[in-house]
Design an enzyme around this catalytic site. Structure first.
Site, PDB file in Angstrom:
ATOM      1  N   ARG A   1      41.734  30.003  44.314  1.00  0.00           N
ATOM      2  CA  ARG A   1      40.954  30.162  45.534  1.00  0.00           C
ATOM      3  C   ARG A   1      41.161  28.933  46.400  1.00  0.00           C
ATOM      4  O   ARG A   1      41.357  27.826  45.886  1.00  0.00           O
ATOM      5  CB  ARG A   1      39.452  30.254  45.215  1.00  0.00           C
ATOM      6  CG  ARG A   1      38.953  31.638  44.877  1.00  0.00           C
ATOM      7  CD  ARG A   1      38.974  32.568  46.094  1.00  0.00           C
ATOM      8  NE  ARG A   1      38.468  33.893  45.796  1.00  0.00           N
ATOM      9  CZ  ARG A   1      39.198  34.934  45.387  1.00  0.00           C
ATOM     10  NH1 ARG A   1      40.491  34.810  45.227  1.00  0.00           N
ATOM     11  NH2 ARG A   1      38.646  36.109  45.164  1.00  0.00           N
TER      12      ARG A   1
ATOM     13  N   GLU B   1      40.835  29.968  54.743  1.00  0.00           N
ATOM     14  CA  GLU B   1      41.805  31.004  55.116  1.00  0.00           C
ATOM     15  C   GLU B   1      41.121  32.130  55.897  1.00  0.00           C
ATOM     16  O   GLU B   1      39.926  32.362  55.690  1.00  0.00           O
ATOM     17  CB  GLU B   1      42.519  31.543  53.863  1.00  0.00           C
ATOM     18  CG  GLU B   1      41.609  32.271  52.892  1.00  0.00           C
ATOM     19  CD  GLU B   1      42.334  32.712  51.625  1.00  0.00           C
ATOM     20  OE1 GLU B   1      42.953  31.879  50.945  1.00  0.00           O
ATOM     21  OE2 GLU B   1      42.244  33.911  51.314  1.00  0.00           O
TER      22      GLU B   1
ATOM     23  N   HIS C   1      47.697  35.038  50.554  1.00  0.00           N
ATOM     24  CA  HIS C   1      46.740  35.632  49.587  1.00  0.00           C
ATOM     25  C   HIS C   1      47.189  37.037  49.161  1.00  0.00           C
ATOM     26  O   HIS C   1      46.476  38.022  49.376  1.00  0.00           O
ATOM     27  CB  HIS C   1      45.326  35.657  50.199  1.00  0.00           C
ATOM     28  CG  HIS C   1      44.247  35.737  49.155  1.00  0.00           C
ATOM     29  ND1 HIS C   1      43.024  35.123  49.275  1.00  0.00           N
ATOM     30  CD2 HIS C   1      44.200  36.365  47.947  1.00  0.00           C
ATOM     31  CE1 HIS C   1      42.281  35.370  48.216  1.00  0.00           C
ATOM     32  NE2 HIS C   1      42.982  36.129  47.389  1.00  0.00           N
TER      33      HIS C   1
HETATM   34  C1  DGY Z   1      40.853  38.776  43.862  1.00  0.00           C
HETATM   35  O1  DGY Z   1      40.897  39.868  43.290  1.00  0.00           O
HETATM   36  O2  DGY Z   1      39.946  37.961  43.681  1.00  0.00           O
HETATM   37  C2  DGY Z   1      41.935  38.488  44.822  1.00  0.00           C
HETATM   38  O3  DGY Z   1      41.941  37.171  45.222  1.00  0.00           O
HETATM   39  C3  DGY Z   1      41.829  39.420  46.005  1.00  0.00           C
HETATM   40  O4  DGY Z   1      43.074  39.927  46.232  1.00  0.00           O
END
Ligand code: DGY
Length: 325
Positions: A239, A268, A286
């Site tokens: 993240r 982001e 992402h």
């Molecule tokens: C998640 O599943 O947490 C991803 O980052 C979203 O695509």
């Protein structure tokens, strides 16, 4: 009368169709990014919400939407949820674990290879028409096979990456996680636990796969980067906010580490401007879980959580099951 739900972002039409069989659905196929006030407005009268990481569900939203009973996130991560506030308000939270594990682990490895082997940098060079001869040291990168892979965070995705590294690329795999895996699982992953300083100091490639929490904010900053090898690469598929992006850009420019691959960013979809001008970084928007079958499986699981809870009283992957009792 069918319960009313909101699907807060664009989603596969077949998933909307499935939801429509059970619910009065308000959708957002134009994919408008609503402000918090607009989201609250859209949620009025809804008992369920299909959300993604871009919809923040906090105490203010919950206080303004008293009919809401469930938010089903189409993501395994749920840092857009204030879980404590949701539990206090009796609102069920669900996520989409498991269905994206292997796809995301594949991508982590792809980003590691692209970063260590300088794929983006060399592709830009070629597209710019600068390639006019072979040269012995041109875009010479770091070895991946046989090197030491460090993994920070050892949940399902971390374990998938460990297996790929140990069994596919003959890597020595070390990891750090608050709770250590049992011996059988460590053996299956071909990984051994080390302290965080040992991990930073020893690995050739560091893969970040830990969930975001306020405690994990800037887990990797200038001090941690300084402990890594100058030849090391860093990959973040966890993240934004886990890495101090400004400190990372400075470290990359100064050669504190060799390269980075980033799929997630602080704030982001904005990207720190310094990262955009550093050559030795691979940047992706992402997309670690973005294959069509996996995104469809995630959307279906989020939909099945809404149907499971609001129609049958049984969600599939509850994050705060206390709400059920
Ligand atoms: C998640 O599943 O947490 C991803 O980052 C979203 O695509």
């Amino acid at each position: 009368m069918k319960p009313a739900i909101l699907v807060a972002r664009a989603v596969f039409p077949e998933v909307l169709e499935k939801l429509s069989q059970h619910f009065d659905v308000t959708s957002n196929q134009e994919d408008i990014l609503w402000t918090p006030a607009e989201l609250i407005q859209q949620l009025q009268g809804k008992t369920g919400a299909f959300t993604t990481g871009s919809e923040r569900i906090d105490a203010a939203v919950l206080a303004s939407c008293p009919e809401l009973k469930i938010c089903a996130n189409m993501a395994v991560g749920f840092n857009n949820f204030d879980l404590t506030a949701m539990t206090a308000a009796g609102v069920l939270a669900t996520n989409t674990p498991d269905v994206l594990t292997e796809t995301t682990a594949d991508f982590g490895f792809a980003l590691l290879l692209a970063t260590a082997r300088r794929m983006a940098e060399s592709e830009h060079f070629l597209r710019a028409g600068l390639w006019n001869r072979w040269r012995y040291d041109m875009f010479a990168g770091a070895e991946v096979h046989g090197s030491t892979l460090g993994i920070l965070g050892m949940g399902r995705i971390g374990q998938g990456i460990a297996k790929r590294g140990a069994h596919g690329f003959g890597m020595k795999v070390i990891y750090h996680n608050r709770s250590r895996l049992d011996a059988a699982r460590e053996a299956a992953c071909g990984a051994s636990w080390v302290s965080k300083p040992e991990l930073l100091k020893t690995c050739d490639h560091l893969m970040l796969v830990l969930p975001y929490s306020p405690q994990a904010h800037h887990t990797i900053g200038a001090a941690e980067l300084a402990q890594m090898k100058p030849t090391a690469t860093l990959v973040n598929i966890a993240r934004g906010g886990i890495v101090d992006d400004a400190a990372l850009a400075a470290a990359l420019r100064q050669g504190v580490i060799a390269a980075a691959g980033l799929d997630v960013f602080e704030g982001e979809p904005k990207v720190h401007p310094d990262l955009l001008t550093v050559p030795n970084v691979v940047l992706t928007p992402h997309i670690a879980s973005a294959t069509t079958p996996t995104r469809l499986a995630m959307a279906n699981l989020a939909a099945d959580n809404l149907i499971g809870y609001l129609v049958h009283g049984k969600p599939l992957t509850a994050l705060n099951p206390q709400v059920l009792s």
